[in-house]
Design a protein around this motif. Structure first.
Motif, PDB file in Angstrom:
ATOM      1  N   ALA A   1      -5.388  14.226   4.933  1.00 12.64           N
ATOM      2  CA  ALA A   1      -5.968  15.502   4.514  1.00 12.64           C
ATOM      3  C   ALA A   1      -4.944  16.625   4.457  1.00 12.64           C
ATOM      4  N   LEU A   2      -3.747  16.407   5.020  1.00 14.74           N
ATOM      5  CA  LEU A   2      -2.722  17.447   5.064  1.00 14.74           C
ATOM      6  C   LEU A   2      -1.789  17.368   3.862  1.00 14.74           C
ATOM      7  N   GLY A   3      -2.321  16.951   2.744  1.00 11.30           N
ATOM      8  CA  GLY A   3      -1.591  16.858   1.490  1.00 11.30           C
ATOM      9  C   GLY A   3      -2.579  16.638   0.365  1.00 11.30           C
ATOM     10  N   GLN A   4      -2.079  16.352  -0.805  1.00 12.32           N
ATOM     11  CA  GLN A   4      -2.935  16.208  -1.968  1.00 12.32           C
ATOM     12  C   GLN A   4      -2.886  14.800  -2.549  1.00 12.32           C
ATOM     13  N   GLY A   5      -2.590  13.808  -1.721  1.00 16.09           N
ATOM     14  CA  GLY A   5      -2.559  12.431  -2.197  1.00 16.09           C
ATOM     15  C   GLY A   5      -3.918  11.998  -2.711  1.00 16.09           C
ATOM     16  N   PRO A   6      -3.977  11.217  -3.793  1.00 11.33           N
ATOM     17  CA  PRO A   6      -5.263  10.749  -4.335  1.00 11.33           C
ATOM     18  C   PRO A   6      -5.966   9.840  -3.332  1.00 11.33           C
ATOM     19  N   LYS A   7      -7.257   9.948  -3.255  1.00 10.35           N
ATOM     20  CA  LYS A   7      -8.029   9.143  -2.299  1.00 10.35           C
ATOM     21  C   LYS A   7      -8.353   7.750  -2.823  1.00 10.35           C
ATOM     22  N   ASP A   8      -8.151   7.531  -4.113  1.00  5.96           N
ATOM     23  CA  ASP A   8      -8.556   6.267  -4.725  1.00  5.96           C
ATOM     24  C   ASP A   8      -7.387   5.513  -5.351  1.00  5.96           C
ATOM     25  N   ALA A   9      -6.176   5.720  -4.833  1.00  6.67           N
ATOM     26  CA  ALA A   9      -4.992   5.043  -5.382  1.00  6.67           C
ATOM     27  C   ALA A   9      -4.015   4.737  -4.261  1.00  6.67           C
ATOM     28  N   ASP A  10      -3.068   3.852  -4.568  1.00  2.00           N
ATOM     29  CA  ASP A  10      -2.051   3.522  -3.570  1.00  2.00           C
ATOM     30  C   ASP A  10      -0.746   4.239  -3.901  1.00  2.00           C
ATOM     31  N   GLU A  11       0.331   3.886  -3.189  1.00  8.41           N
ATOM     32  CA  GLU A  11       1.597   4.596  -3.337  1.00  8.41           C
ATOM     33  C   GLU A  11       2.302   4.320  -4.659  1.00  8.41           C
ATOM     34  N   ALA A  12       1.803   3.342  -5.412  1.00 11.18           N
ATOM     35  CA  ALA A  12       2.426   3.020  -6.709  1.00 11.18           C
ATOM     36  C   ALA A  12       1.781   3.758  -7.876  1.00 11.18           C
ATOM     37  N   ASN A  13       0.652   4.411  -7.640  1.00 12.73           N
ATOM     38  CA  ASN A  13      -0.114   5.025  -8.738  1.00 12.73           C
ATOM     39  C   ASN A  13      -0.570   6.444  -8.388  1.00 12.73           C
ATOM     40  N   PRO A  14       0.206   7.470  -8.720  1.00 13.18           N
ATOM     41  CA  PRO A  14       1.531   7.406  -9.357  1.00 13.18           C
ATOM     42  C   PRO A  14       2.594   7.031  -8.333  1.00 13.18           C
ATOM     43  N   PRO A  15       3.785   6.656  -8.774  1.00 12.31           N
ATOM     44  CA  PRO A  15       4.841   6.321  -7.820  1.00 12.31           C
ATOM     45  C   PRO A  15       5.119   7.499  -6.885  1.00 12.31           C
ATOM     46  N   GLN A  16       4.988   7.274  -5.582  1.00 12.73           N
ATOM     47  CA  GLN A  16       5.123   8.394  -4.657  1.00 12.73           C
ATOM     48  C   GLN A  16       6.536   8.972  -4.644  1.00 12.73           C
ATOM     49  N   ALA A  17       7.529   8.170  -5.004  1.00 15.58           N
ATOM     50  CA  ALA A  17       8.898   8.701  -5.069  1.00 15.58           C
ATOM     51  C   ALA A  17       8.998   9.792  -6.131  1.00 15.58           C
ATOM     52  N   ASP A  18       8.288   9.609  -7.244  1.00 15.56           N
ATOM     53  CA  ASP A  18       8.304  10.623  -8.300  1.00 15.56           C
ATOM     54  C   ASP A  18       7.620  11.906  -7.839  1.00 15.56           C
ATOM     55  N   VAL A  19       6.531  11.764  -7.090  1.00 15.15           N
ATOM     56  CA  VAL A  19       5.830  12.943  -6.571  1.00 15.15           C
ATOM     57  C   VAL A  19       6.727  13.688  -5.581  1.00 15.15           C
ATOM     58  N   PHE A  20       7.369  12.953  -4.703  1.00 13.14           N
ATOM     59  CA  PHE A  20       8.245  13.554  -3.698  1.00 13.14           C
ATOM     60  C   PHE A  20       9.434  14.250  -4.359  1.00 13.14           C
ATOM     61  N   ALA A  21       9.895  13.686  -5.460  1.00 13.41           N
ATOM     62  CA  ALA A  21      11.067  14.225  -6.141  1.00 13.41           C
ATOM     63  C   ALA A  21      10.809  15.600  -6.744  1.00 13.41           C
ATOM     64  N   GLU A  22       9.561  15.993  -6.887  1.00 10.17           N
ATOM     65  CA  GLU A  22       9.262  17.302  -7.447  1.00 10.17           C
ATOM     66  C   GLU A  22       9.672  18.431  -6.509  1.00 10.17           C
ATOM     67  N   GLY A  23       9.878  18.108  -5.224  1.00  3.03           N
ATOM     68  CA  GLY A  23      10.441  19.080  -4.295  1.00  3.03           C
ATOM     69  C   GLY A  23       9.454  19.896  -3.494  1.00  3.03           C
ATOM     70  N   ASP A  24       8.144  19.700  -3.701  1.00  6.10           N
ATOM     71  CA  ASP A  24       7.164  20.490  -2.956  1.00  6.10           C
ATOM     72  C   ASP A  24       6.354  19.642  -1.975  1.00  6.10           C
ATOM     73  N   VAL A  25       6.858  18.448  -1.670  1.00  2.43           N
ATOM     74  CA  VAL A  25       6.240  17.569  -0.677  1.00  2.43           C
ATOM     75  C   VAL A  25       7.181  17.455   0.512  1.00  2.43           C
ATOM     76  N   ALA A  26       6.655  17.640   1.722  1.00  2.00           N
ATOM     77  CA  ALA A  26       7.501  17.640   2.914  1.00  2.00           C
ATOM     78  C   ALA A  26       7.808  16.241   3.428  1.00  2.00           C
ATOM     79  N   GLN A  27       6.864  15.282   3.246  1.00  2.00           N
ATOM     80  CA  GLN A  27       7.044  13.956   3.834  1.00  2.00           C
ATOM     81  C   GLN A  27       6.362  12.886   2.979  1.00  2.00           C
ATOM     82  N   ILE A  28       6.929  11.697   2.997  1.00  2.00           N
ATOM     83  CA  ILE A  28       6.255  10.492   2.524  1.00  2.00           C
ATOM     84  C   ILE A  28       6.547   9.383   3.525  1.00  2.00           C
ATOM     85  N   ILE A  29       5.777   8.310   3.452  1.00  2.00           N
ATOM     86  CA  ILE A  29       5.998   7.126   4.291  1.00  2.00           C
ATOM     87  C   ILE A  29       6.456   6.002   3.376  1.00  2.00           C
ATOM     88  N   ALA A  30       7.681   5.516   3.590  1.00  2.00           N
ATOM     89  CA  ALA A  30       8.275   4.519   2.692  1.00  2.00           C
ATOM     90  C   ALA A  30       9.439   3.840   3.394  1.00  2.00           C
TER      91      ALA A  30
END
Length: 418
Positions: free
Chosen positions: A238-267
């Motif tokens: 809940a402390l982010g905007q990750g989709p509730k109905d998709a996994d880390e590949a849809n969209p690729p979470q690395a691409d989301v993180f690369a936008e620069g406004d995400v503090a953390q990912i698990i990978a």
């Protein structure tokens, strides 16, 4: 050594003979001269440079053995290995996914290596690799290498929020992530169906995905411990905007993180390289820490992926095949492999070889508490339909957690007991 790429389709077309396996048994007419061993290694597991160096060193120390390394595709490999194990002309050593050992051992075509565990320093093996290789108390798979998830974080965003050090407990992790989740920044990008991450949270609470009772299995997501793991996932997600109905590949979470406004990912740590390729401005600005546990004295439980080595019963050169396994699983090769490929070595005592790299050091620290999926030959079928993902989405979109967990557990039970 000849490193050859063997397409799956070509091998399956001739599965009855499996001539591509290439082991030279007595029926081949070979008498004197070096034993020729066929070794199946999965595509992209290790570099050509590593394999060539290993072959040179191994053959120099074993003048009576020659290696024929054949590179295999992951796509369709289960079918190909199953056919090989049932043949009379199998390869001598096969790399398999650590969670696949039970499936292959069930066929009866894998050599029991239990009497070699002591010699191979098995007491020091990572649990997430050793446990899946052990079926009904017998060791069929020998741990080769591991990789597991860590938290990758944006150092600039941590500094902007006046956070000077990564969290060391789950409660602290929630507080820090909540502090990060403001002013246009996502505290964490955690998709709703990242079920490997959920598995770690469940294990950290003392729960299981499924439990074995005699010859039968039962889904266990509806236990109080497992439900606490899902509750923690829900609070963190809940402390982010990750989709509730998709996994880390849809969209690729690395691409989301690369936008620069995400503090953390698990990978896995290697994910940072993908992020930096997508956004070179983040190079040097990414940090790593193990997934925190309930207390500060140890990291949280995590899923450990990786590979084990097996020797088919149909190998015509079992003793020589074991020498290959012993070398690949030994301290020298484990050290070389870790440095060449940034993998976690198969022994906890060898984690020191990764200390100079922040991401790998975090991964190695977490690997000591690594776990694997339930050791059932039918677990692959569970992942194919994956009721765990459906359960997670249901809870995150407002369903009653206990009821959704019972539904998922029933589906797991039915699949594991065909």
């Amino acid at each position: 050594m000849k490193i050859r790429f063997i397409p799956v389709a070509a091998a399956l077309a001739a599965a009855c003979a499996l001539t591509s396996c290439g082991s030279s048994g007595p029926e081949s007419g070979q008498s004197d001269g070096p034993e020729a061993l066929t070794v199946w290694i999965m595509k992209d597991s290790v570099s050509d440079a590593y394999l060539q160096r290993f072959e040179k060193d191994f053959e120099a120390g074993h003048g009576d053995i020659r290696l024929d390394v054949q590179i295999q595709e992951w796509d369709g490999i289960g079918e190909k290995i199953t056919a090989a194990l049932a043949s009379k002309d199998a390869p001598d050593v096969i790399e398999v996914g650590n969670t696949q050992v039970a499936q292959y051992a069930q066929s009866g075509g894998v050599l029991d290596l239990s009497d070699k565990v002591g010699e191979l320093k098995g007491a020091d093996w990572l649990p997430g690799l050793a446990e899946p290789g052990k079926v009904d108390g017998r060791q069929y798979g020998i741990p080769w290498y591991a990789a597991n998830r860590v938290v990758i974080y944006n150092k600039d965003l941590f500094a902007k929020a006046a956070i000077t050090a990564p969290p060391t407990t789950r409660d602290e992790w929630l507080r820090i992530t909540a502090k990060l989740d403001r002013d246009g920044t996502q505290g964490i990008y955690l998709p709703g169906q990242n079920w490997y991450t959920l598995a770690g949270f469940v294990w950290e609470e003392g729960g299981e995905l499924a439990v074995q009772n005699g010859d039968s299995w039962k889904g266990a997501l509806d236990t109080p411990e497992a439900l606490r793991g899902m509750d923690f996932y829900e609070r963190l997600q809940a402390l982010g905007q990750g989709p509730k109905d998709a996994d880390e590949a849809n969209p690729p979470q690395a691409d989301v993180f690369a936008e620069g406004d995400v503090a953390q990912i698990i990978a896995v740590p290697g994910g940072a390289k993908i992020v930096e390729q997508a956004n070179p401005d983040l190079a040097g600005k990414l940090g790593f820490f193990p997934v925190p546990g309930t207390t500060a004295d140890r990291p949280g439980a995590t899923f450990t992926g990786g590979s084990d080595l097996i020797v088919p019963l149909a190998s015509a050169h079992q003793d020589a095949a074991y020498e290959v396994v012993r070398s690949l699983a030994g301290e020298k090769e484990q050290t070389e492999l870790a440095r060449a490929m940034s993998y976690v070595p198969n022994r906890t005592s060898l984690a020191r070889v990764l200390e100079d790299d922040e991401g790998n050091a975090a991964m190695a620290a977490a690997a000591a508490r690594g776990r694997a999926t339930p050791n059932s030959p039918q677990w692959a079928a569970v992942e194919a339909t994956n009721p765990i993902k459906e359960y997670m989405t249901a809870v995150l979109t407002g369903a009653d957690p206990a009821e959704a967990a019972r539904t998922a557990s029933d589906a797991i039970s039915k699949t594991l007991n065909p």
